[in-house]
Each structure stands twice: as C-alpha cells, then as structure tokens.
Enzyme design. Structure first.
Site, PDB file in Angstrom:
ATOM      1  CG  ASP A 195      -1.885   0.931   1.222  1.00  0.00           C
ATOM      2  OD1 ASP A 195      -3.024   0.735   0.419  1.00  0.00           O
ATOM      3  OD2 ASP A 195      -1.909   2.024   1.952  1.00  0.00           O
TER       4      ASP A 195
ATOM      5  CG  HIS B 206      -5.389  -3.376   0.682  1.00  0.00           C
ATOM      6  ND1 HIS B 206      -4.891  -3.075  -0.456  1.00  0.00           N
ATOM      7  CD2 HIS B 206      -5.158  -2.480   1.651  1.00  0.00           C
ATOM      8  CE1 HIS B 206      -3.990  -2.062  -0.322  1.00  0.00           C
ATOM      9  NE2 HIS B 206      -4.198  -1.738   0.949  1.00  0.00           N
TER      10      HIS B 206
END
Length: 303
Positions: free
Chosen positions: A112, A278
């Site tokens: 991320d 994620h």
C-alpha cells in the site's frame, strides 16, 4: 535508542527509535541474515507484519518501520506542496534507517503506501535495492490517470483525504475509530484476519490528531508533488527485479492488469494474485511467506 515494543505480538524482535537524518523513525528489528525491509500501508503501522516477520526472521534480518507520520514515528510538518510527505522524503528516511543499522543494500517489501515509498526508493536509490516486492498496488500515476466511477467509488479516500486542510482532519476527528474500522473492514476479505491486539494499536495511533493530519498530508503529496516527481522520471525504470502481488478478492487486481502496469515502470517484473483482499500479511500470511521466499530466496547469501 532502544524503546519498549510489543514482544508479545512480535516475539524475538527489538524496538528502536532511529534518527533518520533528523526524523525519528520507529524501527523493529529481528532475525539474522540478509537485510529485508518491510514497509506498511495506511491505516496500519509496522505491527501489520506480525504474522510474517517472525517466520522471515529465520532467514533474514527483518526490519519493519513506521513510515514518517504513521505509528510512533515522528510527524514532521508537511511544508510547501506537502513535500514533507512526498514519497521521496519517505524513501530517504528508510535508506537512512537501513544505513544506521549498517545495511547499504537490502531486499524491500512495500504494502500500500509503503509500496509507493518503495517505488520511489528503488528509483532514487537504485544501488540500495536488491529485490523489490510491491503488494496490492498499481503505480500512483497509473491509478489516478485511469480514474473512473468504479475506482472512485471503491477508493473514495484517495479523493477525500486530499481535500484542503482541515476538512478531512475535522470530519474524521468526529469519530476516528468509526472511520478506521470501516476503512479496514472494507478492505479485509478474510474474516477475523486482524488480530485484536494489533487493531488496538491501529486505533491508538489513529487517535492522535497529528497522525491523522500526517496521513492526509501523505495523500495530498501523492496527488501533487509525487505525480510531479513521477512525471520527471517518466523514462526511468526500476533496475531491481520486481515481484507484484495482489489480493484476488480486492480492488487493484479487479481494475488493473497489475503486472502490466509495473512492466511500464520496471525492467524485470513477475507477479500473481493471492487469495485475500488488500492485506495478505494479515489475511493469508502463509501464502505471502511462501511467495516472498520463492522470490527472495534464503537470506544467508549476498544481497
């Protein structure tokens, strides 16, 4: 300077505040072997790696930090154009940390926001990066350029957090736990993947107004000065071999050909999806460990 950490969550590790050229970076170190730097994303901090770091520490000297502005690292001013939270500055912090620990060259894993700092680190400091793993991201400019209804609705915070000070800061301050919990719940696709002890640390850090402001500055930088830096380096390519991983149940892989996007930015790219949302380090740690070992090898050799 050694500090108190969380040995009950990451056994065998030690915690330090490292002076990275004037910016204090909270740093967790464990294991032995070739150095491996782990960079977290938003809204996490270094404890996001707790399910994978001890296993990797059997093969590597594992270093997990809090990015500037996040966790227990310093939260410097954003400055003009939010340059203080540019990925260039975040990358420079991490190079300084690794040099302070005696490592000039290392393997690098970024998830991320940490992946975006890692991208910049590999461009600005190519001699420092032996191998690069990018988790659940496509390049920042690519994602903004391809913005459509599907992306804007799934990644709404990319457009909310960039709003001028202090609109997002003030709105999140009304109920930080709610915003944080909803954000993580929307990204995690494996039930009960986030350890309650780690979630409590995420909440503790997010409760600090300085952290929330720094996070907004990170996203503001990504929408402005980071794009300028990327455009200036448009012809540059990452030299290090790259492994791109993404969650098969998440947004990035659904909206982008992840490997193809990184082949526009790096010379040697491979990648595949993992069965998660994620955050594979929390949702499918065993699969992530296997993927990392398959790409990085064992940590006893030269970087």
């Amino acid at each position: 300077m050694k500090v108190t950490g969380h040995p009950e969550i990451m056994p065998g590790f030690a915690w330090y505040d490292v002076d990275a050229d004037g910016v204090r970076i909270r740093t967790c170190v464990g294991g032995s072997g070739r150095p491996l730097l782990l960079l977290h994303g938003h809204p996490q901090m270094h404890l996001t790696w707790h399910k994978v770091a001890p296993a990797l520490a059997r093969d590597f000297t594992v270093v997990a930090t809090d990015l500037r502005g996040y966790g227990d690292s310093a939260k410097p001013a954003g400055g003009v154009d939010h340059i203080g939270y540019s990925k260039r500055m975040m990358a420079a912090d991490q190079v300084a940390v690794m040099r302070a620990l005696g490592f000039e060259r290392f393997d690098l894993v970024g998830h991320d926001r940490g992946g975006r700092a890692a991208h910049r680190l590999a461009l600005d400091h190519p001699d420092a990066v032996a191998r690069l793993v990018l988790i659940d991201i496509a390049p920042t400019a690519t994602m903004y350029d391809a913005t459509d209804k599907a992306f804007a609705s799934r990644y709404f915070w990319w457009f909310f957090l960039i709003q001028p000070y202090d609109l997002p800061e003030r709105l999140i301050a009304a109920d930080p736990d709610y915003f944080l919990d909803r954000h993580i719940a929307g990204q995690i696709k494996v039930e009960d993947a986030v350890d309650p002890r780690v979630m409590a640390e995420y909440r503790r850090c997010y409760a600090d107004p300085a952290t929330r402001h720094a996070i907004c500055e990170d996203y503001r930088a990504a929408f402005g000065i980071d794009l300028s830096h990327d455009a200036a380096d448009g012809d540059c390519r990452i030299d290090a071999p790259v492994l791109a991983l993404w969650g098969a149940r998440g947004t990035v892989g659904a909206l982008f050909d992840v490997v193809a996007t990184w082949r526009e930015k790096a010379r040697d790219v491979r990648g595949f999806a993992l069965d998660c949302g994620h955050s594979p380090q929390e949702e499918c740690p065993d699969a992530l460990i296997a993927a990392l070992r398959g790409f990085l090898g064992r940590g006893s050799g030269e970087a």
